[in-house]
Structure formats: structure tokens, C-alpha cells
Design an enzyme around this catalytic site. Sequence first.
Site, mmCIF file in Angstrom:
data_model
loop_
_atom_site.group_PDB
_atom_site.id
_atom_site.type_symbol
_atom_site.label_atom_id
_atom_site.label_comp_id
_atom_site.label_asym_id
_atom_site.label_seq_id
_atom_site.Cartn_x
_atom_site.Cartn_y
_atom_site.Cartn_z
ATOM 1 N N LYS A 206 0.841 -1.195 0.000
ATOM 2 C CA LYS A 206 0.000 0.000 0.000
ATOM 3 C C LYS A 206 0.881 1.252 0.000
ATOM 4 C CE LYS A 206 -3.622 2.104 2.832
ATOM 5 N NZ LYS A 206 -4.562 1.884 3.935
ATOM 6 N N GLU A 212 10.470 -4.753 4.677
ATOM 7 C CA GLU A 212 10.566 -6.153 4.241
ATOM 8 C C GLU A 212 10.281 -6.277 2.749
ATOM 9 O OE1 GLU A 212 8.868 -5.031 6.825
ATOM 10 O OE2 GLU A 212 8.904 -6.422 8.536
ATOM 11 N N GLY A 267 -5.056 -2.216 4.985
ATOM 12 C CA GLY A 267 -4.232 -3.341 4.530
ATOM 13 C C GLY A 267 -4.886 -4.692 4.766
ATOM 14 N N ARG A 268 -5.379 -4.904 5.994
ATOM 15 C CA ARG A 268 -5.945 -6.222 6.321
ATOM 16 C C ARG A 268 -7.344 -6.424 5.738
ATOM 17 N NH1 ARG A 268 -5.071 -2.934 10.368
ATOM 18 N NH2 ARG A 268 -6.692 -2.206 11.765
ATOM 19 N N GLU A 353 -5.269 -7.227 14.887
ATOM 20 C CA GLU A 353 -4.767 -5.908 14.508
ATOM 21 C C GLU A 353 -5.913 -4.894 14.556
ATOM 22 O OE1 GLU A 353 -1.272 -6.033 11.700
ATOM 23 O OE2 GLU A 353 -2.642 -4.808 10.529
ATOM 24 N N HIS A 384 -5.389 -33.691 17.862
ATOM 25 C CA HIS A 384 -4.278 -34.484 18.390
ATOM 26 C C HIS A 384 -3.204 -33.587 18.986
ATOM 27 C CE1 HIS A 384 -5.850 -38.192 16.548
ATOM 28 N NE2 HIS A 384 -6.376 -37.327 15.708
ATOM 29 N N LYS A 512 7.729 -0.761 12.646
ATOM 30 C CA LYS A 512 8.416 -0.252 11.460
ATOM 31 C C LYS A 512 9.491 0.765 11.859
ATOM 32 C CE LYS A 512 4.605 -1.166 8.163
ATOM 33 N NZ LYS A 512 3.720 -0.739 7.090
HETATM 34 C C1 G6Q Z 1 -2.729 -3.983 7.818
HETATM 35 C C2 G6Q Z 1 -1.521 -3.340 8.283
HETATM 36 C C3 G6Q Z 1 -0.245 -4.024 7.862
HETATM 37 C C4 G6Q Z 1 0.166 -3.734 6.441
HETATM 38 C C5 G6Q Z 1 1.607 -4.177 6.254
HETATM 39 C C6 G6Q Z 1 2.110 -3.938 4.852
HETATM 40 O O1 G6Q Z 1 -3.835 -3.570 8.022
HETATM 41 O O2 G6Q Z 1 -1.539 -1.998 7.942
HETATM 42 O O3 G6Q Z 1 -0.306 -5.397 8.056
HETATM 43 O O4 G6Q Z 1 -0.679 -4.382 5.547
HETATM 44 O O5 G6Q Z 1 2.395 -3.509 7.182
HETATM 45 O O6 G6Q Z 1 2.016 -2.589 4.510
HETATM 46 P P1 G6Q Z 1 2.188 -2.133 3.018
HETATM 47 O O7 G6Q Z 1 1.095 -2.725 2.195
HETATM 48 O O8 G6Q Z 1 2.113 -0.626 3.047
HETATM 49 O O9 G6Q Z 1 3.531 -2.627 2.553
#
Ligand code: G6Q
Length: 552
Positions: A206, A212, A267-268, A353, A384, A512
Site C-alpha cells: 500500500k 521487508e 491493509g488487512r 490488529e 491431536h 516499522k
Molecule cells: C494492515 C496493516 C499491515 C500492512 C503491512 C504492509 O492492516 O496496515 O499489516 O498491511 O504492514 O504494509 P504495506 O502494504 O504498506 O507494505
Amino acid sequence: MSLISQTPQWQALRQHREALGEVRMRDWFAADPGRAERMTREVAGLVVDYSKTLVTDATLALLLDLARAADLPGWRARLFAGAPINGTEGRAVLHVALRNRANRPILVDGEDVMPQINAVLARMERFVARVRSGEWTGYTGKRIRDVVNIGIGGSNLGPKMVCAALAPYGGDLPRVHFVSNVDATHLVETLSGLDAETTLFIVASKTFTTQETMTNANSARDWLLAALGDASAVARHFVAVSTNAERVSAFGIDTVNMFEFWDWVGGRYSLWSAIGLPIALSVGFERFIELLEGAHAMDEHFRSAPLEENLPVLLGLIGIWHTNFCAAPTHAVLPYDQLLRLFPAYLQQGDMESNGKRVTRAGEAVDYGTGPVVWGEPGTDGQHAFYQLIHQGTQLVSADFIGAARSHYALGDHHTKLMANFFAQTEALMRGRTQDEALAEMRAAGLDEAQAQALAPHRTFPGNRPTTSILMERLTPFTLGALIALYEHRIFTQGVIWDVNSFDQWGVELGKQLASVILDELRAAQAGVEHDASTRSLLEHYLRLRGASAPG
Ligand code: G6Q
């Protein structure tokens, strides 16, 4: 506004809990033959039975009063109207617009967002058709065989879970892989065996700043260039999904190959946006649309059904009851469907989250529990492993059992056995086994009385472990879409009751920031003086163990 826990509706629930005393669900069932039917609803292809939870009709009525006191209908209306309900970031929350198959106008700042959503969907459709047909080729003219999605968190967990869940709908090509961890192992192991000439990377972020993802994307580009030797190859092998065109182009991806989404997509909650591109590449665009349709069907139900018939609302409220009034600190999600093996991990982010918050929207500390720990593994494996604690441990665990009537793979009687376990477990968790029943069983099995008496406490099960059963005919794109949306709105409902902002994630942002300070110190091979003694000493041990080799 005062805390929800100070309201008469919350107090009434407390008193009701006390008045209920020790719950015996099996007695409820015995005394009330209509309980299961009354507490089962079918929406968008999902049959949901919440009769094996710790609620009575009176509990539900009081919980619905609580929902009204928290103005759930108002918040729900604001969600669908595109109001900026993510207060700390001043944003609308419109994953529902992404799957608004009715195409009803949804306004953000006075502008209908549907045309831009539809335009991106149309671009996705064309791109997916080109890649899947082999018309889109790599730099050397070969068709794409492998797609590697590079993204993390919301830009990884949703599409990865859905691709796994819909694997039976995928054809042979392309194969879709996911790289999220900055640990080199993830990228190296994924790329080993792949051919750069036939590999397409989706850089999904996003913000397009996430450490990462950017690190993995840069290394992937190096890998590609090492094999193909020409920077112009990047355009044929890299596409981006992002809200940040500037950064995408600075990375070297032509914005012609960028699929846009918007800051009102969390994001989620983003798998419905262009973040779902790997899904569409894996199962085809039509199936992706069916996924959106299933979610839309659940959205329509959530938007319009009265609270007392509204499935996400009811499940959310029952969750509140278990968390806040029955002291269940965790919630297990137990898919009896191997295709849903990543669903608990996906939901862990979606739920924890969103509702893992400790202050109200107004910034006041809460004095009640908010989001529980969410966890789980597919049945029957979990049986199990950790079910022992659910049956006989000292913590109350509420659980969702999810299964399908028909498997995608007809193999002997596997599916019948799988589902027999599903039903047997939910029944046993509800009923338990009394000491007398345990004794009777052992006597019938021929144990002598002393042995039976000694073993009885160990073979007694308290029961009254709350479970919700979710059944569908088959796991399809449509039913999966409905299932995910059911949970999204359950999370929303709970966030409204707890009066938290379910749509920010300052804890993620903290992570971050923190890593970058220490990264500079590790690069300089010098632990900073500002750390506590433990962190400093760990950094020094790390630098010593790493030796003089160049920092990676
Ligand atoms: C989700 C969070 C988080 C995000 C990641 C990746 O709701 O905001 O999990 O999706 O940190 O972020 P980017 O898509 O900006 O790389």
C-alpha cells in the site's frame, strides 16, 4: 462519552451473568427443543449454528440492547456511507465498496468511488487474461509460469489464504508463490527452481515503503537482472499494486504496470482490491468476481438485516459475551477443511490488529477486555494437539468450527470421517461428561470399582465449551467471500461495542520505526548507548557471534 462498561446495558449483562449462575448447556437443549432451530441462520450459502454457545434468548436480548446503546446501526450506516470512521487516520473504511457488485454509488468527500474501482477491476481483468492466456510474455518472449507476490501483512495474508483455499479452481499455470518475510530464506527458497524468464513479480505494498517488501523486491530485481542482464526486462517481469505511484516509479516499475488502490482500503481488508491480483491470476478473473459477489451478499445482509437477525452482529455480540462476561481470553478458529488451513493466521491479523486496542476512540483507557487472542489450526490435526486444553484445561476457550458438506476431492470416505469428527467434537465440547457418566462407562468396560473411582476425575469433562458451527455446501469462491465478510463484520461489530478504532494499527507502525534505529547500529557494528542493559548486551553478543563478516 462514558465507557461502554458504565452503561446500564453493560451492567444489566453483568447482573444477568450472575443470575445465570453455572451454565449447563445440555439442560438448555433438553428443556428447549426449539433452541437449535432458533439459533441457526442461513445467509449467503453459510449455515451458522450458534446454539452451542453460552447465550440464552435473554442474553441475546440484552446484548442487542448493548449494540443499540453503542449505536451499532449508526456506525454501520457510516461505514457503508464512506464516512471517515477511521478517526486517527481521518479515513473512510470502504472495503465494502470494492465488492459493491450492485454498483450503488458510494461517496468519499462527495465523489463516487465506484468508477475508479470498476476501472481498476477492468485493468486487472485484461492483465489476468493476458498472463493466463500466455499473451503476456517475459522479456525473452516466454509465457509466465510462476508469479511471486512480494508483500507482507495485509498485502500477503489475505491473497495467500484465498489462493490456498481456492486451489482446486486453479489451473496448471501460473503457479502463485508468496514471499513476505525479510529473512532471506523466504525469497531464496521460493526462487530456487524458478526460471527468471518465466517469472512475474507482483510487488504489493500500500505504502511502497515497507522495509521487508522493498528489501525483497530489490533482491528479486537483482535476481532477475543477474539472469536476464538487461534493465529493460524489469517492465516485463514486475508489476506493482500500491496507492503510491511516485514510489512505484522510483523503484523502476512503469506505472502503466501499476494497479492502484486507495487509502480508504485498510491493509488487512485489502484482498478485495488489486491486492487480490494473485488470486485472480491463480483462479481466473471470473472466480475473483465470484469471491467479491459472496462478500457482497454478506455485506447486503449485514447492511440491511435487523440486528436480531443479523449474523455478523449476532456472532460479534456472542463473542463479546464470551470475552467480557464469561472470561474467555482466547478464541479458536478451527477449519475442518484443509483448504482453509491459512484462515486462522489470516484472521489473526484481521481480528487482533483491528481490535487489539486499549483506548476508546476518544483516547480514554478501557476498563474491559477488547479483542481476544485468536488462534487455531485445521481439524483434525488440532484434535491431536491442543484440543485437550479446550476440553479439560482451566481456561475457557470459545471456538468456531468451519466445514463443508462436500469436499473438492472425492477420496474414499475421508470427508465423512472428517465431518464426523467436526460434529462429535462440538457435541462433546457442549455436553461434557459427568463423573457419573465416566464411572458408568468404566464399569461397563469392566474396570474394578477402585480403579474406576480413581480414574473418574480424570475422565470427567466439564462441557459447556462454547462453539459456533459454520457449514457450507462446498468451499467455493462465493462461499469463501461470504465467510471472510462475515468475520470482517463480526470484527466491526465488536470494535463498535468496545468503542475502539478497528481500522488503525499504531502497533504495526511502531515496529516499522523501531527496527530502523537498531539496523543502523548493526550496520555500523556498534551497539548504541541508549539501550537497556539487556538489549545492549544482546546486540553485543550478536555482533560477536556474527564475527567480522560483512553485515548482511
Ligand atoms: C494492515 C496493516 C499491515 C500492512 C503491512 C504492509 O492492516 O496496515 O499489516 O498491511 O504492514 O504494509 P504495506 O502494504 O504498506 O507494505
